[in-house]
Design a protein around this motif. Structure first.
Motif, PDB file in Angstrom:
ATOM      1  N   PRO A  21       6.248   2.083  -0.604  1.00 15.08           N
ATOM      2  CA  PRO A  21       5.880   3.104   0.381  1.00 15.08           C
ATOM      3  C   PRO A  21       4.452   3.608   0.217  1.00 15.08           C
ATOM      4  CG  PRO A  21       7.456   3.963  -1.240  1.00 15.08           C
ATOM      5  CD  PRO A  21       7.418   2.487  -1.411  1.00 15.08           C
ATOM      6  N   LEU A  22       3.981   3.726  -1.023  1.00 18.16           N
ATOM      7  CA  LEU A  22       2.608   4.176  -1.238  1.00 18.16           C
ATOM      8  C   LEU A  22       1.615   3.162  -0.681  1.00 18.16           C
ATOM      9  CD1 LEU A  22       0.452   6.014  -2.481  1.00 18.16           C
ATOM     10  CD2 LEU A  22       0.832   4.868  -4.677  1.00 18.16           C
ATOM     11  N   THR A  23       1.836   1.901  -0.977  1.00 20.26           N
ATOM     12  CA  THR A  23       0.919   0.857  -0.511  1.00 20.26           C
ATOM     13  C   THR A  23       0.938   0.741   1.009  1.00 20.26           C
ATOM     14  OG1 THR A  23       1.319  -0.330  -2.577  1.00 20.26           O
ATOM     15  CG2 THR A  23       0.255  -1.555  -0.803  1.00 20.26           C
ATOM     16  N   LEU A  24       2.120   0.881   1.614  1.00 19.48           N
ATOM     17  CA  LEU A  24       2.207   0.857   3.086  1.00 19.48           C
ATOM     18  C   LEU A  24       1.346   1.951   3.697  1.00 19.48           C
ATOM     19  CD1 LEU A  24       5.983   0.270   3.949  1.00 19.48           C
ATOM     20  CD2 LEU A  24       4.048  -1.156   4.650  1.00 19.48           C
ATOM     21  N   ALA A  25       1.481   3.172   3.143  1.00 19.94           N
ATOM     22  CA  ALA A  25       0.725   4.297   3.684  1.00 19.94           C
ATOM     23  C   ALA A  25      -0.775   4.096   3.491  1.00 19.94           C
ATOM     24  CB  ALA A  25       1.177   5.594   3.019  1.00 19.94           C
ATOM     25  N   VAL A  26      -1.162   3.579   2.327  1.00 21.39           N
ATOM     26  CA  VAL A  26      -2.582   3.366   2.024  1.00 21.39           C
ATOM     27  C   VAL A  26      -3.154   2.255   2.896  1.00 21.39           C
ATOM     28  CG1 VAL A  26      -4.191   2.569   0.247  1.00 21.39           C
ATOM     29  CG2 VAL A  26      -2.399   4.217  -0.340  1.00 21.39           C
ATOM     30  N   TYR A  42      -2.086   0.941   5.855  1.00 25.53           N
ATOM     31  CA  TYR A  42      -2.050   1.047   7.316  1.00 25.53           C
ATOM     32  C   TYR A  42      -2.367   2.446   7.858  1.00 25.53           C
ATOM     33  CZ  TYR A  42       0.148  -3.498   6.854  1.00 25.53           C
ATOM     34  OH  TYR A  42       0.418  -4.813   6.531  1.00 25.53           O
ATOM     35  N   GLY A  43      -2.391   3.460   6.987  1.00 24.34           N
ATOM     36  CA  GLY A  43      -2.774   4.794   7.424  1.00 24.34           C
ATOM     37  C   GLY A  43      -1.607   5.669   7.827  1.00 24.34           C
ATOM     38  N   VAL A  90      -6.724  -2.094  -2.926  1.00 26.47           N
ATOM     39  CA  VAL A  90      -6.553  -1.712  -1.520  1.00 26.47           C
ATOM     40  C   VAL A  90      -7.359  -0.441  -1.269  1.00 26.47           C
ATOM     41  CG1 VAL A  90      -4.923  -1.126   0.306  1.00 26.47           C
ATOM     42  CG2 VAL A  90      -4.226  -2.667  -1.551  1.00 26.47           C
ATOM     43  N   LYS A  91      -8.313  -0.523  -0.357  1.00 25.75           N
ATOM     44  CA  LYS A  91      -9.073   0.665   0.029  1.00 25.75           C
ATOM     45  C   LYS A  91      -8.264   1.439   1.060  1.00 25.75           C
ATOM     46  CE  LYS A  91     -13.626   2.248   1.520  1.00 25.75           C
ATOM     47  NZ  LYS A  91     -13.677   3.224   0.435  1.00 25.75           N
ATOM     48  N   ALA A  92      -8.162   2.739   0.853  1.00 22.56           N
ATOM     49  CA  ALA A  92      -7.311   3.551   1.717  1.00 22.56           C
ATOM     50  C   ALA A  92      -7.792   3.522   3.163  1.00 22.56           C
ATOM     51  CB  ALA A  92      -7.259   4.983   1.214  1.00 22.56           C
ATOM     52  N   HIS A  93      -6.845   3.354   4.061  1.00 22.42           N
ATOM     53  CA  HIS A  93      -7.104   3.450   5.499  1.00 22.42           C
ATOM     54  C   HIS A  93      -7.671   4.842   5.785  1.00 22.42           C
ATOM     55  CE1 HIS A  93      -6.180   3.776   9.797  1.00 22.42           C
ATOM     56  NE2 HIS A  93      -6.045   2.464   9.818  1.00 22.42           N
ATOM     57  N   PRO A  94      -8.568   4.970   6.768  1.00 18.39           N
ATOM     58  CA  PRO A  94      -9.121   6.294   7.090  1.00 18.39           C
ATOM     59  C   PRO A  94      -8.064   7.346   7.404  1.00 18.39           C
ATOM     60  CG  PRO A  94     -10.391   4.579   8.181  1.00 18.39           C
ATOM     61  CD  PRO A  94      -9.201   3.905   7.561  1.00 18.39           C
TER      62      PRO A  94
END
Length: 270
Positions: free
Chosen positions: A94-99, A101-102, A140-144
């Motif tokens: 869940p953390l990686t999904l949020a990071v 795709y935003g 993974v760079k965080a989505h804006p």
């Protein structure tokens, strides 16, 4: 957001009812605009989760909620390799999904997670805004649109279960508490369908139970519990019985404490 988008199922479709008690909506909007990590602190059942669901809907952003617990590992948050019919495949947590795709990632009761697990959020809470995936050799760079929000109940913290200072200092925090009586009665009436006067009586019972905090109870009746009592009453359960079932029996097995809570109910119901 179309149904094929990886986060489409995390959209909050209907706006949850939330009655502001202060300027928390404005503060969250400002923090979200700057993507400042947020910490919501307050007792169980006071509206922290409802608030973040409301804000996710208002802001039109996906919300991924993780209920933290002591057995949760870093892999549960970040992801892991799994086997399927084609072989070994990586599955984002869940953390990686949020990071990736935003989305707003909400770690509910984060203090329940092991400290070695919560450390994985550190690179996301400073200027780097990155998530290293060591098993994939990927950063993974965080989505804006990624925004990290955590909550916990300070009343339950201890030397064993508390956030590291290095973690706390990465957040701005909002203090939540049970609403003022008039606002809480309004919430109970809205959520249960009761008339305002009966909702006021239930709220008064809740206020009296909170006076017993530290005198046999860890916490008094939460707003959530008052709403549950109201829903039972709205379905035809006598008010005294509804309050007994929702506000007394679940919280204590101590005979003296049950009697004290029952007297509070009797004092409020004529």
């Amino acid at each position: 957001m179309t149904g094929s988008h990886p986060l489409a199922r995390y959209m909050v479709a209907e706006c949850p009812y939330y009655r502001p008690a202060g300027n928390e909506v404005e503060v969250f909007r400002a923090a979200h605009a700057e993507r400042i990590p947020m910490m919501l602190k307050g007792p169980t059942g006071c509206g922290k989760t409802r608030f973040i669901e409301h804000m996710a809907h208002v802001l039109g952003t996906p919300l991924i909620t993780v209920a933290c617990h002591e057995d949760m590992t870093a892999a549960d948050l970040v992801g892991r390799y799994l086997l399927d019919e084609t072989g070994t495949v990586w599955q984002d947590g869940p953390l990686t999904l949020a990071v990736r795709y935003g989305a707003i990632l909400y770690l509910d009761e984060v203090v329940e997670a092991r400290q070695d697990t919560t450390v994985v959020i550190h690179p996301l809470t400073d200027d780097r805004r990155i998530l290293p995936l060591e098993k994939r050799n990927e950063i993974v760079k965080a989505h804006p649109d990624f925004h990290l929000v955590v909550s916990y109940n300070p009343g339950y913290q201890s030397a064993v279960k508390d956030l590291k200072e290095s973690t706390k200092q990465r957040f701005v925090a909002l203090d939540f508490d049970y609403p003022a009586p008039a606002i809480e009665a309004e919430i109970v009436a809205h959520e249960s369908g009761l008339d305002p006067e009966t909702a006021r009586v239930i709220t008064e019972i809740g206020q009296r139970s909170r006076n017993l905090r530290g005198h046999g109870l860890d916490e008094g009746a939460s707003t959530r519990m008052l709403i549950q009592a109201g829903r039972l009453a709205a379905r035809g359960i006598p008010l005294r019985e509804a309050c007994q079932l929702a506000l007394v029996v679940p919280v204590t097995d101590d005979r003296d404490m049950r009697q004290a809570l029952t007297r509070a109910i009797d004092a409020c119901i004529a």
